[in-house]
Design a protein around this motif. Sequence first.
Motif, PDB file in Angstrom:
ATOM      1  N   GLU A 108       0.843  -1.199   0.000  1.00  0.00           N
ATOM      2  CA  GLU A 108       0.000   0.000   0.000  1.00  0.00           C
ATOM      3  C   GLU A 108       0.878   1.250   0.000  1.00  0.00           C
ATOM      4  N   ILE A 109       1.924   1.251   0.809  1.00  0.00           N
ATOM      5  CA  ILE A 109       2.841   2.386   0.880  1.00  0.00           C
ATOM      6  C   ILE A 109       3.512   2.617  -0.472  1.00  0.00           C
ATOM      7  N   ARG A 110       3.995   1.560  -1.081  1.00  0.00           N
ATOM      8  CA  ARG A 110       4.715   1.687  -2.350  1.00  0.00           C
ATOM      9  C   ARG A 110       3.808   2.230  -3.465  1.00  0.00           C
ATOM     10  N   ARG A 111       2.572   1.735  -3.536  1.00  0.00           N
ATOM     11  CA  ARG A 111       1.648   2.209  -4.568  1.00  0.00           C
ATOM     12  C   ARG A 111       1.364   3.708  -4.407  1.00  0.00           C
ATOM     13  N   LEU A 112       1.158   4.128  -3.195  1.00  0.00           N
ATOM     14  CA  LEU A 112       0.857   5.537  -2.946  1.00  0.00           C
ATOM     15  C   LEU A 112       2.051   6.428  -3.286  1.00  0.00           C
ATOM     16  N   ILE A 113       3.257   5.995  -2.963  1.00  0.00           N
ATOM     17  CA  ILE A 113       4.449   6.798  -3.253  1.00  0.00           C
ATOM     18  C   ILE A 113       4.686   6.890  -4.752  1.00  0.00           C
ATOM     19  N   ARG A 114       4.492   5.793  -5.455  1.00  0.00           N
ATOM     20  CA  ARG A 114       4.671   5.835  -6.912  1.00  0.00           C
ATOM     21  C   ARG A 114       3.697   6.814  -7.553  1.00  0.00           C
ATOM     22  N   ALA A 115       2.445   6.800  -7.103  1.00  0.00           N
ATOM     23  CA  ALA A 115       1.450   7.722  -7.657  1.00  0.00           C
ATOM     24  C   ALA A 115       1.814   9.168  -7.348  1.00  0.00           C
ATOM     25  N   ALA A 116       2.300   9.411  -6.136  1.00  0.00           N
ATOM     26  CA  ALA A 116       2.655  10.776  -5.744  1.00  0.00           C
ATOM     27  C   ALA A 116       3.839  11.296  -6.560  1.00  0.00           C
ATOM     28  N   ARG A 117       4.862  10.475  -6.748  1.00  0.00           N
ATOM     29  CA  ARG A 117       6.053  10.913  -7.475  1.00  0.00           C
ATOM     30  C   ARG A 117       5.776  11.112  -8.960  1.00  0.00           C
ATOM     31  N   ALA A 118       4.820  10.350  -9.496  1.00  0.00           N
ATOM     32  CA  ALA A 118       4.466  10.535 -10.906  1.00  0.00           C
ATOM     33  C   ALA A 118       3.841  11.900 -11.133  1.00  0.00           C
ATOM     34  N   LYS A 119       3.143  12.408 -10.146  1.00  0.00           N
ATOM     35  CA  LYS A 119       2.467  13.706 -10.277  1.00  0.00           C
ATOM     36  C   LYS A 119       3.358  14.855  -9.814  1.00  0.00           C
ATOM     37  N   PHE A 120       4.060  14.641  -8.710  1.00  0.00           N
ATOM     38  CA  PHE A 120       4.949  15.665  -8.143  1.00  0.00           C
ATOM     39  C   PHE A 120       6.312  15.019  -7.888  1.00  0.00           C
ATOM     40  N   PRO A 121       7.274  15.197  -8.780  1.00  0.00           N
ATOM     41  CA  PRO A 121       8.585  14.546  -8.616  1.00  0.00           C
ATOM     42  C   PRO A 121       9.273  14.876  -7.291  1.00  0.00           C
ATOM     43  N   PHE A 122       8.983  16.057  -6.745  1.00  0.00           N
ATOM     44  CA  PHE A 122       9.618  16.455  -5.489  1.00  0.00           C
ATOM     45  C   PHE A 122       8.955  15.806  -4.272  1.00  0.00           C
ATOM     46  N   CYS A 123       7.811  15.147  -4.494  1.00  0.00           N
ATOM     47  CA  CYS A 123       6.995  14.648  -3.383  1.00  0.00           C
ATOM     48  C   CYS A 123       7.518  13.310  -2.871  1.00  0.00           C
ATOM     49  N   CYS A 124       7.371  13.087  -1.589  1.00  0.00           N
ATOM     50  CA  CYS A 124       7.683  11.796  -0.956  1.00  0.00           C
ATOM     51  C   CYS A 124       9.126  11.350  -1.214  1.00  0.00           C
ATOM     52  N   PRO A 125      10.106  12.140  -0.797  1.00  0.00           N
ATOM     53  CA  PRO A 125      11.503  11.737  -0.978  1.00  0.00           C
ATOM     54  C   PRO A 125      11.849  10.519  -0.145  1.00  0.00           C
ATOM     55  N   GLY A 126      12.939   9.849  -0.527  1.00  0.00           N
ATOM     56  CA  GLY A 126      13.416   8.698   0.226  1.00  0.00           C
ATOM     57  C   GLY A 126      13.511   7.457  -0.633  1.00  0.00           C
ATOM     58  N   ARG A 127      14.323   6.524  -0.196  1.00  0.00           N
ATOM     59  CA  ARG A 127      14.534   5.269  -0.907  1.00  0.00           C
ATOM     60  C   ARG A 127      13.650   4.185  -0.313  1.00  0.00           C
ATOM     61  N   LEU A 128      13.008   3.402  -1.178  1.00  0.00           N
ATOM     62  CA  LEU A 128      12.182   2.281  -0.725  1.00  0.00           C
ATOM     63  C   LEU A 128      13.085   1.062  -0.589  1.00  0.00           C
ATOM     64  N   VAL A 129      13.379   0.707   0.648  1.00  0.00           N
ATOM     65  CA  VAL A 129      14.286  -0.392   0.938  1.00  0.00           C
ATOM     66  C   VAL A 129      13.540  -1.421   1.781  1.00  0.00           C
ATOM     67  N   ALA A 130      13.297  -2.601   1.191  1.00  0.00           N
ATOM     68  CA  ALA A 130      12.546  -3.653   1.893  1.00  0.00           C
ATOM     69  C   ALA A 130      11.221  -3.075   2.378  1.00  0.00           C
ATOM     70  N   ASP A 131      10.993  -3.034   3.689  1.00  0.00           N
ATOM     71  CA  ASP A 131       9.733  -2.518   4.233  1.00  0.00           C
ATOM     72  C   ASP A 131       9.898  -1.111   4.809  1.00  0.00           C
ATOM     73  N   ASP A 132      10.936  -0.411   4.370  1.00  0.00           N
ATOM     74  CA  ASP A 132      11.250   0.907   4.925  1.00  0.00           C
ATOM     75  C   ASP A 132      11.238   1.994   3.865  1.00  0.00           C
ATOM     76  N   ILE A 133      11.149   3.232   4.334  1.00  0.00           N
ATOM     77  CA  ILE A 133      11.473   4.415   3.540  1.00  0.00           C
ATOM     78  C   ILE A 133      12.636   5.089   4.249  1.00  0.00           C
ATOM     79  N   ARG A 134      13.778   5.177   3.577  1.00  0.00           N
ATOM     80  CA  ARG A 134      14.966   5.781   4.163  1.00  0.00           C
ATOM     81  C   ARG A 134      15.303   7.073   3.415  1.00  0.00           C
ATOM     82  N   THR A 135      15.396   8.153   4.143  1.00  0.00           N
ATOM     83  CA  THR A 135      15.737   9.447   3.554  1.00  0.00           C
ATOM     84  C   THR A 135      17.230   9.720   3.762  1.00  0.00           C
ATOM     85  N   ASP A 136      17.666  10.903   3.317  1.00  0.00           N
ATOM     86  CA  ASP A 136      19.061  11.294   3.515  1.00  0.00           C
ATOM     87  C   ASP A 136      19.351  11.665   4.966  1.00  0.00           C
TER      88      ASP A 136
END
Length: 513
Positions: A108-136
């Motif tokens: 569910e998290i991954r689907r929502l992030i993909r949709a957000a980034r497709a519309k707003f490239p700056f939205c939802c930063p971070g790397r999808l790693v396993a079950d995590d979102i890791r930012t800088d």
Amino acid sequence: MVTKDEKKKLISEIIAYWSKDWNKFVRDALCARLDREQQAIIESVQHNPMTAVASGTARGKDFVAACASLCFMYLTPRFNEKGVLVGNTKVAMTAPTGRQVKNIMTPEIRRLIRAARAKFPFCCPGRLVADDIRTDYEEWFLTGFKADDNATESWSGFHAANTMFVITEASGISEIVYNAIEGNLQGNSRMLIVFNPNITTGYAARAMKSERFAKFRLSSLNAENVVKKQVIIPGQVDYEWVKDKVINWCSPIQQTDFNEGEGDFKWEGSLYRPNDLFRVKVLGMFPKVSEDVLIPYEWIEIANRNWQELQANGFIPVKSCKLGVDVAGMGRDNSVLCPRYGNYITQFEVHQSAGRADHMHVVGMTIPYLKKKGAKAFIDTIGEGAGVYSRLLEEEFTNAFSCKYSEGADGLHDITGEYEFANMRAYLYWALRDWLNPKNGFGAALPPCDQLMEEATETKWKFLSNGKIIIEAKEDIKKRIKRSPDYMDALANTFYPRDYSFISDEELLKDFL
């Protein structure tokens, strides 16, 4: 040409705009379509520290939990003018099994992030790693993992300016894990639990009765796909599935047998009574409570709904007031006044005495009611209430009555005339039960009150060997809910019968209503 600084400022302004209304972020950025009930849950998570959601099958509880998680993840961190993180955010998503995290929550998290980034490239930063979102930033992340009783130290690192804990299938999580989570609820923290209400015990079940939680119930009968008989929101429960369950899990009933308190409902012009599977899987209701529970949760919900409808219609009570008064003493926090006008309670009036016996203040609260035409006050005079009652008599308020729970109840019966009672407390509590039972048709109207909800649904009863009904000891109730049932006592006092001794048993309760 837009400069880098101008772009950064624009992004900051957009985030600030979304931060004011998380549902706008869900709609505009995550491109998610939520129904009204799901939107209310998002709003609750935005503003309330603790939110509990009991849900029917495929009603979107995990989807809305994912939306809420991303709202918190991206709308709560704070940065200074140089772009340095000064208010960190940590989100933990957990479930009883690793499969539930990996196969339900993370997708569910991954689907929502993909949709957000497709519309707003700056939205939802971070790397999808396993079950995590890791930012800088090491202190800004979302992580998902299995709840484990033997690894409560996993929760020890969740101290941050902003922390959120999202628990799905929450009825399967142990008290040990909840205790570890609650140890981290500091600062700007959130806790969201979502579950199918398949058991009536445990932390999740108690949350639906607790004043600490904002509470929601997602019924599949109300799902947009079901109401409109077409797929409006993909993935949610559909009309054909619910129709099949109505046929196979419910029994047709007549209007004379209809009892909303049993979970009975109307479907396409006919009336049905659900079995426990339907209650849990479709209605998002708990299975039927144990027979020794005095008042079912659903009865209180119905009385709350009756009250809200009367309020919306501008209802003004015309019957005289029956005032129940429960007076706080040493070691108890609240004195509670409950004004009942026929079947309608206006509001509970509460005085926090901080453990002091504040008799004169309670007297002052009571007198305005007693000055009204036809009003009567019923005061618990065992203990501190005796002082309040004596003072009212000194002030010549002869419409104040002493109510002792320990006195006998000989000659008093329930509304059917069948049951007798061990003492006055048992009679009064049962009279309250008869009043709230939707089957009896009184239309009881109660203002929403988490304290009363918890007290009523935590009180138990039983038969004595002589066939009389007795209510469990107040001390046993206090051990479970960690306080005295003051609201329940005040409301029960309004049914005190002794100044109506000339009325027949059969008419006693009806006269009071």
